[in-house]
Design a protein around this motif. Structure first.
Motif, PDB file in Angstrom:
ATOM      1  N   ARG A   1      17.275  60.734 -50.273  1.00  0.00           N
ATOM      2  CA  ARG A   1      17.428  62.193 -50.385  1.00  0.00           C
ATOM      3  C   ARG A   1      16.768  62.854 -49.179  1.00  0.00           C
ATOM      4  NH1 ARG A   1      18.755  63.991 -55.494  1.00  0.00           N
ATOM      5  NH2 ARG A   1      17.851  66.056 -55.091  1.00  0.00           N
TER       6      ARG A   1
ATOM      7  N   ALA B   1      14.610  65.946 -47.877  1.00  0.00           N
ATOM      8  CA  ALA B   1      13.620  66.776 -48.558  1.00  0.00           C
ATOM      9  C   ALA B   1      12.812  67.560 -47.527  1.00  0.00           C
ATOM     10  CB  ALA B   1      12.705  65.919 -49.422  1.00  0.00           C
TER      11      ALA B   1
ATOM     12  N   SER C   1      15.025  69.323 -52.224  1.00  0.00           N
ATOM     13  CA  SER C   1      15.623  68.030 -51.873  1.00  0.00           C
ATOM     14  C   SER C   1      17.088  68.009 -52.276  1.00  0.00           C
ATOM     15  CB  SER C   1      14.878  66.871 -52.553  1.00  0.00           C
ATOM     16  OG  SER C   1      15.076  66.914 -53.948  1.00  0.00           O
TER      17      SER C   1
END
Length: 789
Positions: free
Chosen positions: A291, A293, A311
């Motif tokens: 992810r 972020a 995120s």
């Protein structure tokens, strides 16, 4: 390492596909790299926009809360809120504020004495009714805490929509407002302050408390704000399904979130995010997925810091770019597919003549050299290869014929050596292949019975069988001549009957000496003459019996064995050391025998320890693993005189008979070690089964009919007939045709040989054709073949 095989057309396709794929991968990689950078930039921009929105909202909320507090501090009666009477005007003002601001859960005040006054909006949550045990129509709850020490009380006023009192209750309490964090934070400053988010005990929801000291008094006014609206804001700011926005404190406590989070896991995750470099997009892993972020600090005007974490799933952000990459890859391979017809046409000009060359090469592999032809093609390299293939096939054909001739000559050389090794088996290895080949040719012509369908369809199969026949006794090269040629029981390398006769001569002379000594001693001459003649005659009779027994013509029953043992008990005097003049091997066999002082009295016949020759280096496990089932005697040889003379039938001991039969085992072992081509691999089978029977009492593997092929059964018949009729063996006279066939008839009845093949052997006239060429005229008598079938 063996490389995998691949067709030319496939090879060209593969290379073109590899080039296209390489170009696509490189371009896709470059595009992916820049797409990823664009995605990260876009993500960071989105993160910044969200952070700005949330910051603005937070500041707006702070400003709004402060304005309310600044306005409410001027409400009259705030400092006297905990008077004995319920200050309804103040209550109404609090309610007015609560109605205009639904996010405010409660308004309250406290002073330095710890007194407390609060108005709660009961519509904030249904939990409040259960918590305060409020009547159903309760709309507002007023709580007042006052009193000193033990008389301190908390009073509850339950008001309906019209502000009429529905119920009143009280309870003792030790609650003091001046000890609460919201009071202590605000009492030391003239500014409005905000608490960190915490869970309201009554409401069981998170909220924030704003508080402010009222002028210069010791009274502090406070508002409790719930955070549902902030959660709604964060959810509205989500820019994709996988995006997640969390607002949290420096201690990791979540203020608001776009998604539902468990408190424990959220706090641990939030604390980790604080350590990240702020205002920068980074990659993190969550539940095994990458992810994007970013963490940023939100500073409100009140000075209380909060952290914002945003995120989003990397794949979701990259999806539009990857989709475009996919379109590019598809376009590249579409172009490749559109060009396939051109590739197929180009490769067919190469593949077609190569396939034709493969057909010609197959002819070479199958040794059909005369059928190999040149392939017509306008490709120079392939045309030259075709010409080379034709020339090579001619060369291989010539070489193979030479190799076959060499191999056959070598096989005949071995057979000649075996036949020359012993005059007792002379010519056997030459004649068996002739007889076996004649019979197998007739079997191939059979159109009925179990032989129907049997045939050798190629010359190689016939050559394979003939070579097996020539080599069927090659193991005899390991069999000692004196065993093969053993014509008498006492024969080893020489006939030991002469040694025995010498002992009789010694005893004869001992009798003569005893006779003469008796005369010198003055004994009766007539009695001495009678004694001498009797002993000499007995000696002559005993030697005649031993000599007759040595021939092996008579069956040794128990009476004859007992007489041999009785004769052996006669003694003679040995004056010379029998260890002198012997070989090292003989000396080893004497080791352990007790030495006796000369002269020595010895028996006329003996079974001695030195007569035993031990079997050494015999691999019994390997012997059994190869399927050999012949009983293996304990000793290699036993030359004991009594032991040999007591042989019941013939001249061979058990050990010598095994050595004779072992020639088949040695044939199999020798032949199975050779590297055969596919068309010669059955040679060991044909050579090694001629002593097997249909009922499994043959040797060396005790095979039964199911395991014996037609050629193997033919070999047995050829070997037996040649052995019965051979006339060049000194130890026996060759049998006539009728005698040989009579014996073989009994072997058919006992299922030692195949009856159908034996019938074919007779009806085809092979027995007669063979006899006319290899038997003596006197052996060829009239035969009624039907009498033997």
């Amino acid at each position: 390492m063996k490389l995998p095989k691949i067709a030319i057309r496939t090879n060209i396709f593969t290379h073109i596909l590899l080039i296209v794929t390489t170009v696509v991968i490189v371009l896709s990689g470059v595009q992916y790299y820049f797409s990823k950078a664009l995605a990260e930039t876009a993500t960071q921009k989105s993160f910044y926009q969200i952070a700005e929105s949330i910051t603005a909202d937070m500041n707006s909320r702070d400003q709004f809360a402060k304005e309310i507090l600044y306005q409410m501090q001027h409400f009259p009666g705030i400092s006297e809120a905990v008077a004995d009477e319920l200050p309804m005007p103040l209550v109404e003002r609090y309610i007015y504020t609560l109605l205009r601001n639904p996010n405010i859960y409660a308004i309250y005040s406290g002073d330095e004495n710890g007194d407390f006054f609060e108005v709660i909006n009961m519509k904030s949550s249904k939990r409040l009714y259960r918590h305060f045990n409020a009547p159903e129509k309760t709309r507002w709850l007023v709580i007042k805490v006052a009193g000193r020490d033990a008389e301190r009380k908390k009073i509850f006023y339950y008001l309906d929509e019209a502000l009429s009192q529905l119920h009143q209750s009280e309870e003792p309490t030790d609650y003091r407002a001046n000890l609460r964090p919201w009071y202590r934070q605000a009492i030391g400053t003239e500014l409005a302050v905000r608490s960190d988010p915490y869970t309201f005990s009554n409401l069981q929801e998170k909220g924030i408390t704003y508080s402010k000291r009222v002028g210069t008094t010791s009274t502090v006014l406070a508002l409790d704000f719930t955070l549902p609206k902030l959660n709604i804001l964060l959810k509205s700011l989500k820019f994709s399904d996988s995006s997640q926005i969390v607002l949290f404190t420096g201690e990791g406590e979540t203020i608001a979130s776009s998604d539902d989070l468990s408190q424990a896991s959220a706090k641990a995750a939030n604390l980790k995010l604080i350590d990240k470099e702020q205002e920068q997009v980074f990659l993190m892993e969550e539940d095994g997925r990458a992810r994007y972020a970013m963490v940023t600090t939100l500073n409100s005007e009140s000075g209380v810091a909060a952290y914002l974490a945003i995120s989003v799933d990397q794949r979701e952000m990259l999806q539009p770019y990857i989709k475009n990459i996919g379109y590019g890859v598809a376009a590249a391979f579409l172009i490749f597919l559109l060009n396939l017809p051109v590739v197929i046409f180009a490769t067919s000009r190469i593949v077609k003549p190569i396939n034709a060359l493969m057909v010609e090469n197959k002819k070479v592999r199958e040794r059909r050299f005369e059928d190999v032809k040149e392939v017509k093609t306008n490709i120079i390299e392939l045309s030259r290869l075709s010409s080379s293939l034709v020339e090579m096939s001619k060369s291989i054909q010539a070489y193979q014929e030479a190799q076959k001739e060499l191999m056959d000559s070598f096989i005949r050389l071995i057979a000649d050596a075996i036949d020359a090794k012993s005059p007792y088996t002379g010519g056997h290895c030459k004649r068996v292949p002739v007889l076996a080949t004649m019979l197998v040719e007739e079997a191939c012509k059979a159109e009925s019975g179990t032989l129907k369908g049997f045939s050798f369809s190629t010359k190689d199969e016939m050559d394979e069988f003939a070579r097996g026949a020539w080599l069927h006794d090659c193991g005899k090269i390991t069999t000692p001549e004196y065993v093969v040629d053993k014509a008498t029981k006492l024969e080893t390398i020489y006939n030991r009957i002469h040694e025995v006769r010498t002992r009789f001569e010694v005893i004869w002379r001992d009798i003569e000496i005893a006779y003469l000594e008796g005369q010198l001693e003055g004994k009766d001459k007539e009695e001495l003459n009678t004694w001498r003649e009797k002993e000499h005659q007995r000696l002559m009779d005993d030697f005649a019996f031993v000599a007759e027994t040595n021939i092996g013509g008579e069956f040794m029953d128990e009476a004859r064995k007992e007489r041999i043992i009785a004769i052996a008990q006669r003694t003679w005097m040995r004056h010379f050391d029998d260890r002198l003049g012997i070989s090292e091997d003989e000396w080893q066999r004497y080791t352990g025998r007790e030495e006796r002082r000369l002269p020595v009295v010895e028996n006329l016949l003996n079974d001695r320890a030195e007569h035993i020759i031990e079997r050494v280096d015999f691999d019994r496990e390997g012997y059994e693993q190869q399927g050999f089932k012949l009983h293996v005697p304990e000793h290699l040889y036993n030359h004991g005189e009594i032991y040999n003379l007591c042989i019941e039938k013939g001249t061979l001991t058990e050990e010598e008979r095994f050595k004779i039969q072992e020639h088949v085992i040695m044939s199999i072992k020798m032949l199975e070690q050779l590297p055969y081509t596919d068309e010669m691999k059955r040679i060991p089978e044909y050579a090694g089964t001629h002593h097997e029977t249909l009922v499994g009492n043959g040797y060396p593997r005790e095979l039964t009919a199911d395991a014996l092929s037609v050629p193997a059964r033919i070999m047995a018949i050829a070997d037996i007939f040649e052995a019965l009729t051979a006339s060049d063996r000194p130890y026996k006279k060759g049998k006539t045709l009728s005698q040989a066939l009579k014996i073989m008839q009994f072997m058919v009845k006992d299922r030692h040989i195949d009856g159908e093949l034996f019938a074919l052997f007779l009806r085809s006239g092979i027995h007669k054709t063979y006899a006319e060429k290899y038997l003596k005229p006197e052996q060829i008598d009239e035969v009624d073949i039907e009498a033997y079938i």
